[in-house]
Design a protein around this motif. Structure first.
Motif, mmCIF file in Angstrom:
data_model
loop_
_atom_site.group_PDB
_atom_site.id
_atom_site.type_symbol
_atom_site.label_atom_id
_atom_site.label_comp_id
_atom_site.label_asym_id
_atom_site.label_seq_id
_atom_site.Cartn_x
_atom_site.Cartn_y
_atom_site.Cartn_z
ATOM 1 N N ARG A 184 1.902 3.606 -2.187
ATOM 2 C CA ARG A 184 1.331 4.958 -2.189
ATOM 3 C C ARG A 184 0.079 4.986 -1.315
ATOM 4 N N PRO A 185 0.023 5.902 -0.351
ATOM 5 C CA PRO A 185 -1.085 5.894 0.611
ATOM 6 C C PRO A 185 -2.392 6.399 -0.002
ATOM 7 N N VAL A 186 -3.508 5.909 0.547
ATOM 8 C CA VAL A 186 -4.813 6.433 0.151
ATOM 9 C C VAL A 186 -5.636 6.876 1.370
ATOM 10 N N ARG A 187 -5.268 6.384 2.566
ATOM 11 C CA ARG A 187 -5.976 6.821 3.788
ATOM 12 C C ARG A 187 -4.983 7.095 4.908
ATOM 13 N N PHE A 188 -3.881 7.754 4.544
ATOM 14 C CA PHE A 188 -2.843 8.058 5.527
ATOM 15 C C PHE A 188 -3.362 9.043 6.574
ATOM 16 N N ARG A 189 -3.018 8.790 7.822
ATOM 17 C CA ARG A 189 -3.366 9.676 8.940
ATOM 18 C C ARG A 189 -2.560 9.216 10.143
ATOM 19 N N MET A 190 -2.687 9.908 11.255
ATOM 20 C CA MET A 190 -2.067 9.433 12.484
ATOM 21 C C MET A 190 -2.787 8.166 12.939
ATOM 22 N N ILE A 196 9.373 0.536 -7.533
ATOM 23 C CA ILE A 196 8.117 -0.127 -7.888
ATOM 24 C C ILE A 196 7.045 0.409 -6.946
ATOM 25 N N VAL A 197 6.099 1.151 -7.481
ATOM 26 C CA VAL A 197 5.043 1.768 -6.678
ATOM 27 C C VAL A 197 3.763 0.953 -6.801
ATOM 28 N N VAL A 198 3.205 0.589 -5.659
ATOM 29 C CA VAL A 198 1.922 -0.102 -5.598
ATOM 30 C C VAL A 198 0.967 0.776 -4.807
ATOM 31 N N ASP A 199 -0.258 0.920 -5.295
ATOM 32 C CA ASP A 199 -1.248 1.721 -4.581
ATOM 33 C C ASP A 199 -1.826 0.948 -3.402
ATOM 34 N N ASP A 200 -2.038 1.648 -2.299
ATOM 35 C CA ASP A 200 -2.765 1.072 -1.180
ATOM 36 C C ASP A 200 -4.221 0.828 -1.600
ATOM 37 N N ILE A 201 -4.915 -0.013 -0.825
ATOM 38 C CA ILE A 201 -6.312 -0.344 -1.105
ATOM 39 C C ILE A 201 -7.198 0.408 -0.114
ATOM 40 N N ARG A 245 -9.258 -1.303 2.766
ATOM 41 C CA ARG A 245 -8.540 -1.950 3.878
ATOM 42 C C ARG A 245 -8.325 -1.007 5.054
ATOM 43 N N ASP A 246 -8.380 0.299 4.802
ATOM 44 C CA ASP A 246 -8.223 1.307 5.853
ATOM 45 C C ASP A 246 -6.944 1.067 6.655
ATOM 46 N N THR A 247 -5.818 1.186 5.964
ATOM 47 C CA THR A 247 -4.507 0.948 6.578
ATOM 48 C C THR A 247 -3.702 2.251 6.565
ATOM 49 N N ARG A 269 -1.939 -5.173 10.440
ATOM 50 C CA ARG A 269 -1.886 -6.545 9.933
ATOM 51 C C ARG A 269 -2.581 -6.659 8.580
ATOM 52 N N ARG A 270 -3.475 -5.726 8.312
ATOM 53 C CA ARG A 270 -4.173 -5.722 7.025
ATOM 54 C C ARG A 270 -3.274 -5.227 5.887
ATOM 55 N N GLU A 271 -2.077 -4.753 6.220
ATOM 56 C CA GLU A 271 -1.145 -4.304 5.174
ATOM 57 C C GLU A 271 -0.538 -5.471 4.402
#
Length: 313
Positions: free
Chosen positions: A11-17, A61-66, A69-71, A100-102
């Motif tokens: 699940r995204p937390v900083r999604f953008r182009m 299985i949903v895992v939250d983004d961090i 990390r700004d990914t 790569r930080r993903e």
């Protein structure tokens, strides 16, 4: 088994182009709204998509983004990791530095805590040091039943790395080049999985993207010899992510072909009828994710084929 009933989604937390991927992902477009609004829209599309899958009995299985990390592309986990029935996990070299930080070891721990067995981790990510890339099941489309792997070469899919993967996974490589029109030129499609999908008994593929006739014939021969019905899509349909599909298993072993609503709406009645002869279609709107991320439904799902650890009584 070609398909699974269990998928990982982030699940995204900083999604953008992502400006780092836009250089060769020609599906991405910039939209004139704030990144915070883009992320909120993407989260809503993500949550709705997960609900659609779970309603059909697919284990998600949903895992939250961090956040730290700004990914921006974390919503597409299938590019950095793959999970195999042998118990192997593949980790992949990513073209964009911020992608790569993903890669996250804690996600592997989460799966083990849920009872999945990881026997070995095959890490290809050191190839980044040599500017060589192979972005998981974005670059590689698997026919697990017939032990074959299809790969359209691009800046995100190195031929030697792909062959190494095939040797490690003991599968036959099927290599070709797929292009798309960009400003009057033919440019490589960044990921194989936006132009083809292999299901149990059929394949959806944009044959027009394979300019070389011998390569096109070779891909077709492999698919047909393995008993796949060919459902061809046009390049315009491919631009609407009609190639970015994934077949999954739901409740009571029922089969579904998952895609975005944009992909579904681009199909003609004959194509829909052809797919429905094999399985039911499910779709969900992913407009923000597709426009800014340049990826769609299939990219958001990392299939889990790992064996379940035996529970001792």
């Amino acid at each position: 088994m070609q398909i699974t009933n269990t998928i990982l989604m982030v699940r995204p937390v900083r999604f953008r182009m992502n400006e780092e991927t836009a250089v060769n992902n020609y599906f991405q477009e910039d939209i004139d709204i704030k990144n915070q609004t883009i992320n909120l829209r993407a989260q809503q599309e993500f949550d709705d998509f997960v609900a659609v899958l779970r309603a059909k009995g697919v284990e998600v299985i949903v895992v939250d983004d961090i956040y730290e990390r700004d990914t921006p592309d974390s919503i597409f986990p299938n590019n950095w990791v793959s999970f195999h029935a042998s118990g192997a996990v593949g980790l992949y070299p990513m073209f964009a530095e911020n992608r790569r930080r993903e890669r996250r070891e804690d996600i592997l721990d989460i799966l083990e805590d849920k009872g999945f067995e990881i026997k070995t981790v095959i890490d290809y990510s050191s190839a980044e040091e040599d500017n060589l890339f192979l972005e998981g099941t974005g670059s590689i489309v698997m026919d697990r039943e017939h032990q074959k792997a299809y790969c359209a070469l691009s800046p995100r899919a190195d031929e030697d790395l792909f062959i190494e993967f095939c040797e490690d996974m003991e599968c036959t490589p099927v290599i070709f080049t797929a292009n798309q029109p960009v400003d009057g030129h033919r440019m490589p499609i960044y990921h194989t999985n936006v132009m083809m999908c292999i299901a149990e008994t059929f394949a959806v593929i944009c044959l027009d993207a394979i300019d070389d006739k011998k390569e096109r014939r070779n891909v077709l021969n492999h698919l047909k010899s393995d008993g796949k019905e060919i459902i061809a899509i046009s390049e315009i349909q491919e631009q609407h992510f009609a190639g970015n599909m994934l077949q999954v298993i739901g409740e009571e072993e029922k089969r579904y072909l998952v895609m975005s609503s944009a992909a579904y709406n681009s199909l003609n009645p004959e194509q829909i009828e052809a797919i429905n002869r094999h399985c039911e279609i499910i779709h969900s709107p992913l407009e923000t994710i597709e426009t800014c991320g340049g990826g769609s439904a299939r990219c958001m799902m990392a299939e889990i084929f790992l064996p379940r650890a035996e529970v001792l009584s």
